[in-house]
Design an enzyme around this catalytic site. Structure first.
Site, PDB file in Angstrom:
ATOM      1  N   LYS A 245     -11.520  45.450 -25.927  1.00 35.50           N
ATOM      2  CA  LYS A 245     -11.425  44.585 -24.790  1.00 35.50           C
ATOM      3  C   LYS A 245     -11.460  45.146 -23.582  1.00 35.50           C
ATOM      4  O   LYS A 245     -11.000  46.281 -23.598  1.00 35.50           O
ATOM      5  CB  LYS A 245     -10.202  43.599 -24.964  1.00 35.50           C
ATOM      6  CG  LYS A 245      -9.109  44.203 -25.157  1.00 35.50           C
ATOM      7  CD  LYS A 245      -8.440  44.579 -23.603  1.00 35.50           C
ATOM      8  CE  LYS A 245      -7.404  45.096 -23.690  1.00 35.50           C
ATOM      9  NZ  LYS A 245      -6.581  45.528 -22.086  1.00 35.50           N
TER      10      LYS A 245
ATOM     11  N   ASP B  52      -1.985  41.701 -26.277  1.00 38.41           N
ATOM     12  CA  ASP B  52      -3.450  42.195 -26.600  1.00 38.41           C
ATOM     13  C   ASP B  52      -3.571  41.423 -27.915  1.00 38.41           C
ATOM     14  O   ASP B  52      -4.779  40.894 -28.249  1.00 38.41           O
ATOM     15  CB  ASP B  52      -3.520  43.391 -26.622  1.00 38.41           C
ATOM     16  CG  ASP B  52      -3.701  44.033 -25.055  1.00 38.41           C
ATOM     17  OD1 ASP B  52      -3.537  43.158 -24.195  1.00 38.41           O
ATOM     18  OD2 ASP B  52      -4.095  45.115 -24.978  1.00 38.41           O
TER      19      ASP B  52
END
Length: 354
Positions: free
Chosen positions: A42, A200
């Site tokens: 990401k 995350d």
């Protein structure tokens, strides 16, 4: 165990690992009670760090976006007897690729880490977020049956880059074990374990593009993902996240309220204005990051370049994969790690048909 014996044991483990790597094949590994998982990287299109809270964390608004760049995981579960578990635990004593967890010390987890990033990454199984995900999920659901879990992680996401590789691996393990243990994918316990492991990890259960707040772990809403090409550039050195936050606290850099208002109202990833108010702190700790940023801005335009998280990967959004490839090649020639990829709607997930 003496120091020499420990060194000999570690050498033996390294030789065994090298032999396993040479002989490993997905076709041989896959079978009953096994699955293949995808674990994407990401970037943070927005990272707006706020005040430090009484619990030591910081308020944070962030827009995370998954990438096509991903790790691949292979997971196998095996129900075994208590006697067999005890034998295997004894046989694994001193090995760094195994760890024991679960509510009754009933899980023996073996992690085969195959690094494809060129970093020669080595992480003891007990320190790997993937193991911690298995351990905490087992405790959360009270799974106390003797079990062996074999996990192979093929790493394409570099460590210490702010790209979320370890967190994504943990999310993939949660998804895989939830399936193996007949736990509904939307079970609150899975989400709670993810949040306990880090912001995350929670994001990767949803993937795509999402706006989160709290300390970066509370999903507010999803945004329409983008398909833009991306080039990632990473310095050899890393940035300690804790040190970056300490620097931020010492020299605060408030986020732009105008940018925040725009990004909080965005419905598509392509509407998000890139911003990261933790970047100045990271650049102060690792000045080479500013060199990467300036160079990438010359290639792709200043408004298209941003540090991801606390670094040390900087990304640039470009119009075509060919352009991303060109810039990545030029960055590699300068001695930096670089990869072309694209924004993606991926999440941590089981690969269909496996």
């Amino acid at each position: 165990m003496t120091e020499n014996a420990q060194r000999n044991r570690e050498a033996e483990v390294n030789l065994l690992a090298a032999a396993r790597e040479a002989q490993w094949s997905a076709a041989t590994f896959m079978g009953p009670n096994t699955m293949k998982l995808v674990s994407p990287a990401k970037v943070n299109l927005l990272l707006a760090i706020g005040a430090r809270r009484e619990d030591g964390y910081h308020d944070a608004d962030t827009v995370m976006h998954a990438l096509a760049l991903h790790d691949t995981l292979y997971l196998r579960t095996e129900d075994i007897s208590a006697d067999e578990l005890a034998k295997r635990v004894a046989d694994s004593e001193g090995r760094v690729d195994t760890a024991v967890g679960g509510p009754a010390e009933n899980l023996l987890v073996t992690i085969d880490l195959s690094d494809r990033t060129g970093q020669d990454l080595e992480i003891a199984a007990a320190d790997n977020l993937a193991f911690k995900a298995a351990d905490r999920l087992a405790r959360a659901v009270g799974r106390d049956l003797p079990e062996a879990i074999q996990l192979r992680i093929e790493k394409h996401i570099p460590a210490q880059g702010g790209l979320g590789g370890g967190s994504s691996n943990a999310a993939a393990v949660l998804v895989g074990l939830a399936k193996a243990w007949d736990i509904p994918a939307d079970d609150d316990r899975v989400a709670e374990v993810a949040r306990s492991l880090g912001a995350d990890v929670a994001f990767f259960l949803h993937g795509g593009c999402a706006l989160l707040d709290g300390v970066g772990e509370v999903l507010q809403r999803t945004l329409e993902p983008s398909r833009r090409a991306v080039v990632l550039v990473k310095t050899e050195g890393g940035v300690s996240t804790a040190a970056a936050y300490e620097r931020f606290d010492a020299v605060p850099c408030p986020a732009s309220e105008e940018v925040l208002a725009c990004d909080r109202s965005a419905t598509k990833a392509d509407e998000v204005l890139l911003a990261n108010n933790l970047a100045p702190a990271a650049e102060a700790l690792l000045p080479e990051l500013s060199d990467v940023r300036v160079w990438l801005a010359e290639q792709a335009g200043e408004g298209n370049v941003l540090l991801s998280g606390s670094g040390s990967a900087t990304f640039a959004l470009v119009d075509t994969f060919a352009e991303a490839s060109r810039i990545a090649t030029a960055a590699t020639a300068r001695g930096w790690w670089a990869r072309p990829t694209s924004l993606s709607g991926l999440r941590a997930a089981i690969v269909p048909g496996r």
